[in-house]
Structure formats: C-alpha cells, structure tokens
Design an enzyme around this catalytic site. Structure first.
Site, PDB file in Angstrom:
ATOM      1  N   CYS A 274       0.798  -1.233   0.000  1.00 36.10           N
ATOM      2  CA  CYS A 274       0.000   0.000   0.000  1.00 36.10           C
ATOM      3  C   CYS A 274       0.827   1.278   0.000  1.00 36.10           C
ATOM      4  O   CYS A 274       0.845   1.998  -0.991  1.00 36.10           O
ATOM      5  CB  CYS A 274      -0.927  -0.005   1.214  1.00 36.10           C
TER       6      CYS A 274
HETATM    7  N1  LIG Z   1      -2.590  -5.777   2.070  1.00 34.02           N
HETATM    8  C1  LIG Z   1      -3.051  -4.686   2.664  1.00 34.02           C
HETATM    9  O1  LIG Z   1      -2.653  -4.356   3.784  1.00 34.02           O
HETATM   10  C2  LIG Z   1      -4.101  -3.817   2.002  1.00 34.02           C
HETATM   11  C3  LIG Z   1      -4.789  -2.890   2.787  1.00 34.02           C
HETATM   12  C4  LIG Z   1      -5.750  -2.076   2.208  1.00 34.02           C
HETATM   13  C5  LIG Z   1      -5.971  -2.174   0.840  1.00 34.02           C
HETATM   14  N2  LIG Z   1      -5.286  -3.044   0.083  1.00 34.02           N
HETATM   15  C6  LIG Z   1      -5.599  -3.107  -1.349  1.00 34.02           C
HETATM   16  O2  LIG Z   1      -6.417  -4.242  -1.586  1.00 34.02           O
HETATM   17  C7  LIG Z   1      -6.112  -4.821  -2.862  1.00 34.02           C
HETATM   18  C8  LIG Z   1      -5.726  -6.277  -2.674  1.00 34.02           C
HETATM   19  O3  LIG Z   1      -4.552  -6.336  -1.890  1.00 34.02           O
HETATM   20  P1  LIG Z   1      -4.100  -7.664  -1.149  1.00 34.02           P
HETATM   21  O4  LIG Z   1      -3.003  -7.275  -0.230  1.00 34.02           O
HETATM   22  O5  LIG Z   1      -5.269  -8.408  -0.628  1.00 34.02           O
HETATM   23  O6  LIG Z   1      -3.487  -8.473  -2.384  1.00 34.02           O
HETATM   24  P2  LIG Z   1      -3.104 -10.039  -2.406  1.00 34.02           P
HETATM   25  O7  LIG Z   1      -2.063 -10.176  -3.461  1.00 34.02           O
HETATM   26  O8  LIG Z   1      -2.829 -10.518  -1.033  1.00 34.02           O
HETATM   27  O9  LIG Z   1      -4.429 -10.744  -2.892  1.00 34.02           O
HETATM   28  C9  LIG Z   1      -4.969 -10.576  -4.155  1.00 34.02           C
HETATM   29  C10 LIG Z   1      -5.533 -11.896  -4.634  1.00 34.02           C
HETATM   30  O10 LIG Z   1      -6.165 -11.668  -5.897  1.00 34.02           O
HETATM   31  C11 LIG Z   1      -5.934 -12.808  -6.708  1.00 34.02           C
HETATM   32  N3  LIG Z   1      -6.177 -12.434  -8.088  1.00 34.02           N
HETATM   33  C12 LIG Z   1      -5.395 -11.724  -8.925  1.00 34.02           C
HETATM   34  N4  LIG Z   1      -6.002 -11.576 -10.116  1.00 34.02           N
HETATM   35  C13 LIG Z   1      -7.192 -12.204 -10.036  1.00 34.02           C
HETATM   36  C14 LIG Z   1      -8.270 -12.385 -10.933  1.00 34.02           C
HETATM   37  N5  LIG Z   1      -8.244 -11.865 -12.151  1.00 34.02           N
HETATM   38  N6  LIG Z   1      -9.322 -13.102 -10.520  1.00 34.02           N
HETATM   39  C15 LIG Z   1      -9.366 -13.629  -9.272  1.00 34.02           C
HETATM   40  N7  LIG Z   1      -8.381 -13.475  -8.377  1.00 34.02           N
HETATM   41  C16 LIG Z   1      -7.316 -12.759  -8.751  1.00 34.02           C
HETATM   42  C17 LIG Z   1      -4.525 -13.208  -6.358  1.00 34.02           C
HETATM   43  O11 LIG Z   1      -4.256 -14.551  -6.711  1.00 34.02           O
HETATM   44  C18 LIG Z   1      -4.485 -12.977  -4.848  1.00 34.02           C
HETATM   45  O12 LIG Z   1      -4.882 -14.131  -4.140  1.00 34.02           O
HETATM   46  C19 LIG Z   1      -5.013  -3.949  -3.448  1.00 34.02           C
HETATM   47  O13 LIG Z   1      -5.599  -2.973  -4.261  1.00 34.02           O
HETATM   48  C20 LIG Z   1      -4.385  -3.305  -2.235  1.00 34.02           C
HETATM   49  O14 LIG Z   1      -3.790  -2.054  -2.553  1.00 34.02           O
HETATM   50  C21 LIG Z   1      -4.356  -3.899   0.637  1.00 34.02           C
END
Ligand SMILES: NC(=O)c1ccc[n+]([C@@H]2O[C@H](COP(=O)([O-])OP(=O)(O)OC[C@H]3O[C@@H](n4cnc5c(N)ncnc54)[C@H](O)[C@@H]3O)[C@@H](O)[C@H]2O)c1
Length: 434
Positions: A274
């Site tokens: 992030c």
């Molecule tokens: N990790 C954090 O602390 C956090 C906090 C707030 C917001 N976010 C935001 O949330 C979003 C997700 O982050 P995250 O940390 O959960 O990511 P992550 O990589 O942990 O999880 C994302 C998941 O999406 C899957 N994926 C990718 N493409 C796909 C598709 N086309 N269809 C289905 N699944 C698919 C991946 O395999 C993965 O399991 C991002 O935009 C991030 O900026 C993250």
C-alpha cells in the site's frame, strides 16, 4: 419491487449470495466476516493453491484464524473456486485484486480489468458490484462502469456499483476488518444504500460519501498522509543524526502533546502493497490533470533513500571495529515489511540485503515469519536465531522488529544496527541506531 429493493431485502434477510474476487490479505478476511455473519460466500481466485487451502479449511493469512475459517467452510457458508462463471450466481460481487505499479510507476490496472471482465460476462439485473482495490480517483466510473455497461445494463438502475476502500492493517490485533469503519461511495443513491446495507452487517460503522471518486480519494489521502509523514520523520532522523540528537527520544517526547501531533517513526524504508505504491496512483492521475504532486514525489525520494542509509550505518558500525562491508558476515533480523506479518512485498529489508550483497557482504537472516527469500538471483533460507548467533557474524541488523525476537539477547551481540528502535532503553558501544 425494484431490483435494488429486492437486493436490500436479500441483504437484510442474509439471503444475498456474496462473491469475493481475490482472496488475499484483503479478500479472505472479508469473505470470512461475511460468512460468519451468516451469508453464503464464494471466494474466487486464480491461485489454485489458495483455493485448495480454503476448501480444506486452512488459513494462509495470519490475521484469519484457521479455526474461524474452517468453521465457516465446514458449515458450508464459505467455499472457493476459480470458476468465474459462478459469479453469475452471486447477488454481490466484491473485487479485492492487486493494484500494483508498473516499472514506470504507472498504475497497473490489469488485475482489476480481468476481474471486471469476468463480472461483466455474467452481469445480471439487480447485482451489486463493489470495487475495494486501492486505485486512483475515477477508476470506478471511467474504467469499471463502461466495461459493465457494455452489455446494455445501466449502472445505478439495472445494476448497482460502488467503491469501498479496504483499510485492513495486517498484523494489527486491535483493529481488524470488523472494527474498522468502512467508507462507501456509490454510483447514485441506490448503489450507496445497497453497499452501506451490506457492510453494516459485518463492520461496526459505515461512512457513506457522495460518489465513488470521493471514496477512491479518501483511501489515497489516508495512504499519502502516511507516506508523506514517514518521509518527514525519516528526514528528521537523517538531520538528527548529523546534529547528534536521538530522533527516537525526540518523537517519544513530542507525542506527549495531546493535540496537533501524531507520531510516525523512521525506519529502513517503506514496505507492503500500500504505502510505497498507492500515492503514485494519485500522482499519476493528478498529472493527467496537469498537476504535479510535489509532496508525494519528495516523500518517495526520502523514503526510497533509507535502505542506502541503513547500509551506510552498517558501514559506519563496521568501520568502528576496523572492518569493511566487503567480506563481512552480516545477519539481518527480520525481513518482512513490518512487524509480525509474513508479507514480503516491497520490503525494504530486501533492498538492504541486495545493497549489502552488492558490496561484498556475506548476508544471512532470521525471520520466524518468512522461511525463505527468492530475491533476484539470491535464494536464502531463514536461519534459526540460536544457530545464527552460535555461527557468529561481524554485524547484525534489526530490519524488522518482530515480537518473537529476544531483544535483551540481541543487545548483547558484539555489533548491532537497530533500524526500528527495538533496543529502546538499551545502551552500549555495540548498539548503533538509525
Ligand atoms: N494488504 C493490505 O494491507 C491492504 C490494505 C488495504 C488495501 N489493500 C488493497 O487491496 C487490494 C488487494 O490487496 P491484497 O493485499 O489483498 O493483495 P493479495 O495479493 O494478497 O491478494 C490478491 C488476490 O487476488 C488474486 N487475483 C489476482 N487476479 C485475479 C483475478 N483476475 N481473478 C481472481 N483473483 C485474482 C490473487 O491470486 C491474490 O490471491 C489492493 O488494491 C491493495 O492495494 C491492501
């Protein structure tokens, strides 16, 4: 009954079927919360390994207790699949896929686009589509909405569309998904109402805003605020060192002010999916409107220089005992991007590691959360702390202050560079602070 009021009724009676696309740090905790609230939840992911683990009731996200996950899986409230056609059975589609940067620091919306394409193929009247991935203001109405409307349905009328930023803070036991207020901006009043109704079933409070763009900007303000303030405090740390002032003591005293000050702490650099990334989504979008975000760029430069500074502190420490980095054995304590998480994304410890190796150091590490590192050409395995200390090294570096480390013991090591103030209150010529 309109499609929107039917959906509201399904949410109210816990009949709504919820599909979560992307089962990572954001999507999996949310899926479990909805399932625990009694909703029928299907998680969608492209990673077959994650799907198999969920269906076996196994959690791979530290903030999701295996017991909670296996309970909802066993009750038949949560399942995972890679079959995107099943999105057609959902009343709600909630998108939580990654939003990284390209090498050029431009937004990479390819994951969002793929997820929206899958939703668009099955979109039906009365469905609610929510984007949760962090992104630049305008993504929902400029990118997502036209893709969903291409089949002839209209957002806010035939189907509902909203943006609701995820604020989860991995590793934070005090504030979990349930306790963190949820900001919601819909494409029109009906969309906002439906998304608010949904989230109010699982989170303590919901904060409606007037549009998807406002909701998108809220998230970027929050994360830019952190990036800029960390940049400021890192700069204060660099100048304090020059002036022979202990920046940690300064912050501790400053934070006694009961108003108008919020503590941020220096460190080896920014990490995670992030803070190092999201502000650049904003500066990219602002640039399209002819606006240069000076604070974001400057904070990026200061924060990006911190791993190099850590290496300089290591060089100074080794110099004090007449040793060069080249040929020295250097052991890193903690490589995850922050305390008590297993997430390595953008971890500054990787930059420190790379810079030390490039200067000829022999680098090893211990991290109870990260068993191995595959970084560039480097393949390293975490070494158990006792074995590492018994083997000896020329200098240790605390790169991540995991709770599991015995800091009193680390303070006894012959030479240790502490980038996190984990050795607070401990003194000695062997301890070098940031
Ligand atoms: N990790 C954090 O602390 C956090 C906090 C707030 C917001 N976010 C935001 O949330 C979003 C997700 O982050 P995250 O940390 O959960 O990511 P992550 O990589 O942990 O999880 C994302 C998941 O999406 C899957 N994926 C990718 N493409 C796909 C598709 N086309 N269809 C289905 N699944 C698919 C991946 O395999 C993965 O399991 C991002 O935009 C991030 O900026 C993250």
């Amino acid at each position: 009954m309109t499609a929107a009021s039917e959906l509201l009724e399904r949410i109210r009676t816990t009949q709504a079927r919820i599909g979560i696309i992307g089962l990572g740090y954001v999507g999996l905790p949310l899926a479990v919360e909805f399932a625990r609230a009694g909703f029928d939840v299907t998680g969608f992911d492209v990673d077959e390994g994650k799907i198999a683990q969920i269906n076996a009731g196994k959690s791979y996200i530290p903030d999701v207790p295996a017991s909670e996950l296996s309970e909802v899986v066993q009750k038949g409230k949560l399942r995972a699949t890679s079959d995107m056609a099943k999105l057609g059975d959902m009343d709600v589609i909630d998108i939580c896929v990654p939003t990284p940067l390209r090498k050029t620091k431009d937004p990479d919306l390819s994951y969002v686009v793929k997820a929206v394409e899958a939703a668009a193929r099955v979109l039906h009247r009365g469905q609610l589509v929510i984007l949760e991935s962090t992104t630049y203001p305008g993504t929902t109405d400029e990118v997502v909405q036209p893709m969903l409307e291409a089949g002839g349905f209209k957002a806010g009328e035939d189907f509902l569309l909203a943006f609701s930023p995820e604020r989860v803070d991995p590793g934070n036991a005090q504030y979990t998904t349930k306790q963190i207020p949820k900001v919601v901006g819909g494409n029109g009043a009906a969309s906002t109402e439906a998304a608010c109704a949904l989230y109010s079933r699982v989170v303590a409070s919901v904060v409606p805003v007037s549009s998807t763009r406002v909701a998108e900007m809220v998230k970027l303000l929050e994360n830019t605020f952190r990036a800029v303030n960390i940049g400021l405090v890192n700069e204060i740390a660099l100048m304090s060192r020059k002036m022979d002032i202990d920046v940690w003591e300064v912050i501790d005293a400053a934070k006694t002010k009961p108003f108008g000050f919020m503590p941020f702490y220096p460190g080896p650099g920014l990490g995670g999916h992030c803070i190092p990334i999201d502000p650049f989504y904003l500066s990219w979008k602002a640039r399209q409107s002819g606006f240069e975000c000076r604070f974001i760029e400057l904070a990026g430069q200061v924060n990006g220089s911190m791993p190099e500074y850590v290496v300089q502190r290591v060089a100074d420490a080794l110099n004090s005992v007449k040793k060069p980095i080249n040929g020295s054995k250097i052991h890193l304590f903690g490589v995850a991007y922050k305390r008590d998480v297993n997430d390595m994304r953008e971890s500054p410890a990787l930059d420190v590691l790379e810079l030390l190796i490039r200067r000829g150091a022999e680098v090893t590490y211990s991290d109870p959360w990260v068993g191995q590192i595959h970084e560039g050409h480097h393949r390293l395995k975490s070494v158990d702390v006792d074995t590492a200390i018994a083997g000896g090294f020329d200098c240790a570096v605390i790169t991540t202050d995991h709770a599991a480390f015995d800091y009193a013991r680390l303070a006894e090591l012959p030479l240790i560079v502490d980038t996190r103030n984990a050795l607070k209150g401990m003194t000695g010529a062997n301890i070098v602070r940031l």
